[in-house]
Design an enzyme around this catalytic site. Structure first.
Site, PDB file in Angstrom:
ATOM      1  CB  SER A  32      44.596 -69.007 -19.056  1.00  0.00           C
ATOM      2  OG  SER A  32      44.096 -68.904 -17.736  1.00  0.00           O
ATOM      3  CG  ASN A 118      43.227 -77.746  -9.424  1.00  0.00           C
ATOM      4  OD1 ASN A 118      43.600 -76.751 -10.040  1.00  0.00           O
ATOM      5  ND2 ASN A 118      44.036 -78.491  -8.706  1.00  0.00           N
ATOM      6  CB  THR A 163      29.019 -95.416 -56.333  1.00  0.00           C
ATOM      7  OG1 THR A 163      29.089 -96.033 -57.623  1.00  0.00           O
ATOM      8  CG2 THR A 163      27.628 -95.669 -55.742  1.00  0.00           C
ATOM      9  CG  HIS A 164      33.388 -95.806 -57.338  1.00  0.00           C
ATOM     10  ND1 HIS A 164      34.413 -96.385 -56.640  1.00  0.00           N
ATOM     11  CD2 HIS A 164      32.339 -96.665 -57.245  1.00  0.00           C
ATOM     12  CE1 HIS A 164      34.018 -97.551 -56.156  1.00  0.00           C
ATOM     13  NE2 HIS A 164      32.752 -97.749 -56.497  1.00  0.00           N
ATOM     14  CB  SER A 291      37.727 -63.960 -59.348  1.00  0.00           C
ATOM     15  OG  SER A 291      39.021 -63.643 -59.806  1.00  0.00           O
ATOM     16  CE  LYS A 297      35.894 -69.011 -60.941  1.00  0.00           C
ATOM     17  NZ  LYS A 297      37.253 -69.229 -60.420  1.00  0.00           N
ATOM     18  CG  ASN A 299      35.111 -68.259 -57.009  1.00  0.00           C
ATOM     19  OD1 ASN A 299      34.942 -68.928 -58.030  1.00  0.00           O
ATOM     20  ND2 ASN A 299      36.019 -67.308 -56.914  1.00  0.00           N
ATOM     21  CD  GLU A 304      35.876 -72.872 -52.874  1.00  0.00           C
ATOM     22  OE1 GLU A 304      36.883 -73.210 -53.505  1.00  0.00           O
ATOM     23  OE2 GLU A 304      35.344 -71.750 -53.015  1.00  0.00           O
ATOM     24  CE1 TYR A 331      44.055 -77.768 -14.024  1.00  0.00           C
ATOM     25  CE2 TYR A 331      46.120 -77.243 -12.915  1.00  0.00           C
ATOM     26  CZ  TYR A 331      45.155 -76.946 -13.862  1.00  0.00           C
ATOM     27  OH  TYR A 331      45.294 -75.837 -14.658  1.00  0.00           O
ATOM     28  CD  GLN A 336      46.343 -71.637 -18.222  1.00  0.00           C
ATOM     29  OE1 GLN A 336      46.167 -71.535 -17.023  1.00  0.00           O
ATOM     30  NE2 GLN A 336      47.266 -70.931 -18.855  1.00  0.00           N
ATOM     31  CE  LYS A 339      40.345 -73.411 -18.924  1.00  0.00           C
ATOM     32  NZ  LYS A 339      41.486 -74.316 -19.036  1.00  0.00           N
TER      33      LYS A 339
HETATM   34  N1  ARG Z   1      43.707 -71.412 -15.538  1.00  0.00           N
HETATM   35  C1  ARG Z   1      43.753 -72.738 -15.009  1.00  0.00           C
HETATM   36  C2  ARG Z   1      43.288 -73.747 -16.069  1.00  0.00           C
HETATM   37  O1  ARG Z   1      42.644 -73.336 -16.956  1.00  0.00           O
HETATM   38  C3  ARG Z   1      42.858 -72.859 -13.826  1.00  0.00           C
HETATM   39  C4  ARG Z   1      43.261 -73.908 -12.863  1.00  0.00           C
HETATM   40  C5  ARG Z   1      44.556 -73.530 -12.281  1.00  0.00           C
HETATM   41  N2  ARG Z   1      44.902 -74.373 -11.180  1.00  0.00           N
HETATM   42  C6  ARG Z   1      46.115 -74.376 -10.672  1.00  0.00           C
HETATM   43  N3  ARG Z   1      46.309 -75.119  -9.654  1.00  0.00           N
HETATM   44  N4  ARG Z   1      47.050 -73.654 -11.156  1.00  0.00           N
HETATM   45  O2  ARG Z   1      43.587 -74.911 -15.997  1.00  0.00           O
END
Ligand code: ARG
Length: 471
Positions: A32, A118, A163-164, A291, A297, A299, A304, A331, A336, A339
């Site tokens: 990650s 965790n 309205t509408h 355009s 144009k 735009n 948008e 956990y 993961q 994120k």
């Molecule tokens: N990269 C992990 C996450 O974002 C961190 C926590 C990982 N914990 C584990 N026990 N593997 O969730």
């Protein structure tokens, strides 16, 4: 060429228990760091607070703490300068930083005492989101100011309210824009409430069940600013909840989705207003695009795209809810996946807010077109009903009578305001001689004097209230 594959280097978290490192495919699938590297500041700040606490309780010596402090500061400087090499085989930002620290500083091996990734990732995310909410709020204030300014500068401009998407009643442009200030202020309030729930320290929860070591959780919470308005530390109260709770991520994403919807509605209004059909605004060149084929144009792409990106932010919210719904305590690695959705949401709404503020400041009102549209006498049909009601007619009869007048004007192919005294009389005797005056638009606006109404006094009060509120 040698056929012997080099033995994969084990990430530190595996050492001991495992005979080999993970397969290359697994590393690629599970890393990650390619996206969570952006938590590095929070990870380092969290580690420093944890290390300082470990020193307090005698697990680190003063020298060891100093060495860790120096090592992490050095690493931070290198990351900031773009000189740090992130290693995907070390999985995530947490392991990358710990491994590099330990390579430089032997005491780094003690840093993870009584801590798990965790509770570490939970603290990192909370620290990150806290900063993000503050930054987003500043951008929102700029957008509110831009809308307020556009309204205040064009206080006399009237528009049809719809309205509408059909012309309904006249409103002032400022009143229309102030509607968005109301929406966006509610968004700010929601993010502020969310902040309170983000601002709780999970460190000390360990992997899921705390620690047998005498950690000073309150010290860490204070050091990281997880405090209430009185400066009292705010700690998560259940270690299992603390490591698996992503409610704060969902909450932020939900508020962000609603904000994105508000921005999308504003975008849609601007897109309509910029058409030749409406012609209420002109967007400056800097905020329009051309355009590749049609030379004429201009735009409104910024609006948008803002409208389009709302879909993506809403999708992120659904992805997060779906991610969480089947997870057993506590956990699970699924988490993961939170994120990228969170980062994308935060980045997207912030960009949309910033660009919409820019778009608003680069927009000119076309007062003549607005006025001409607002002068449509049919917009005052409801005023005629009120007039008859004041003359004692039951509302339903008044509504019916005005409807007949509108139909008559349409049949005679003339504007409603051009019906003759005789024609009004014919439709209903209670219309009386003062009917033509009812079509004076400025007078009509000053009749809208209720709290929250678009009359000039009310709007001026509202503008003043917002000016005070936004400083
Ligand atoms: N990269 C992990 C996450 O974002 C961190 C926590 C990982 N914990 C584990 N026990 N593997 O969730």
């Amino acid at each position: 060429m040698s056929t012997k594959k080099p033995k994969a280097k084990s990430p530190p978290a595996r050492s001991g228990r495992f005979a080999t490192g993970p397969a290359a495919a697994v590393t690629g699938f599970s890393e990650s760091v390619s996206f969570d590297w952006r938590l590095w500041r929070q990870d380092i700040i969290g580690s420093l607070a944890h290390a300082a606490m470990l020193q307090r309780i005698g697990i680190l010596t003063r020298r060891e703490f100093k060495a860790i402090d120096r090592g992490l500061s050095q690493i931070a400087a290198e990351i900031a300068a773009g000189q740090f090499r992130w290693r995907p085989e070390l999985e995530d930002v947490h392991m990358n930083l710990e491994a590099e620290l330990t390579r430089r500083v032997p005491a780094g091996a003690k840093l993870h005492t009584a801590r798990s990734r965790n509770d570490q990732v939970a603290v990192d995310l909370r620290l990150w989101l806290r900063d993000e909410i503050i930054a987003l709020d500043a951008e929102l204030v700029s957008l509110l100011r831009a809308l307020l300014e556009l309204g205040a500068e064009n206080q006399s401009v009237l528009l049809p309210g719809y309205t509408h998407l059909q012309r309904a009643q006249p409103v002032s442009l400022a009143h229309h824009l102030l509607a968005y200030l109301e929406m966006l202020q509610r968004d700010r309030d929601r993010f502020g409430e969310c902040f309170v729930r983000v601002n709780v320290c999970p460190l000390g929860s360990g992997a899921l069940a705390g620690s047998t070591l005498p950690l000073d959780r309150e010290y860490v919470a204070r050091a990281l600013g997880f405090v209430d308005t009185q400066g009292r530390p705010r700690l998560t109260q259940n270690s299992m909840d603390a490591v698996s709770d992503r409610d704060f991520v969902v909450e932020f994403s939900a508020h962000a989705a609603l904000l994105a919807v508000h921005l999308s509605r504003l975008a849609e209004d601007l897109i309509l207003w910029a058409t030749a059909e409406f012609g209420f605004i002109k967007i400056a060149d800097a905020y329009t695009t051309g355009s590749s084929l049609m030379p004429q144009k201009r735009n409104p792409d910024v609006a948008e795209l803002t409208r389009g990106k709302a879909g993506r932010v809403m999708g992120n919210l659904v992805a997060l809810l779906t991610l969480l719904k089947g997870l057993p305590m506590t956990y699970n690695r699924d988490l993961q996946e939170d994120k990228e959705r969170l980062f994308d949401t935060a980045d997207t709404v912030r960009a949309c807010v910033r660009l919409m503020a820019g778009l608003i400041t680069h927009t000119k009102i076309q007062p003549a077109t607005c006025r001409a549209a607002a002068a449509d006498p049919q917009l005052l049909a409801t005023d005629l009903v009120d007039h008859l009601v004041k003359a004692g007619l039951p509302f339903r009869q008044a509504h019916h009578a005005v409807g007949r007048a509108v139909a008559l004007a349409e049949k005679l192919c003339k504007p409603l305001s051009q019906l003759t005294a005789a024609e009004w009389q014919k439709v209903h005797p209670r219309f009386g001689p003062s009917v033509p005056q009812l079509f004076d638009l400025d007078q009509a606006m000053s009749r809208r004097a209720l709290p929250g109404a678009p009359g000039p006094d009310q709007v001026q009060q509202q503008l003043a209230r917002w000016q005070k509120l936004l400083g």
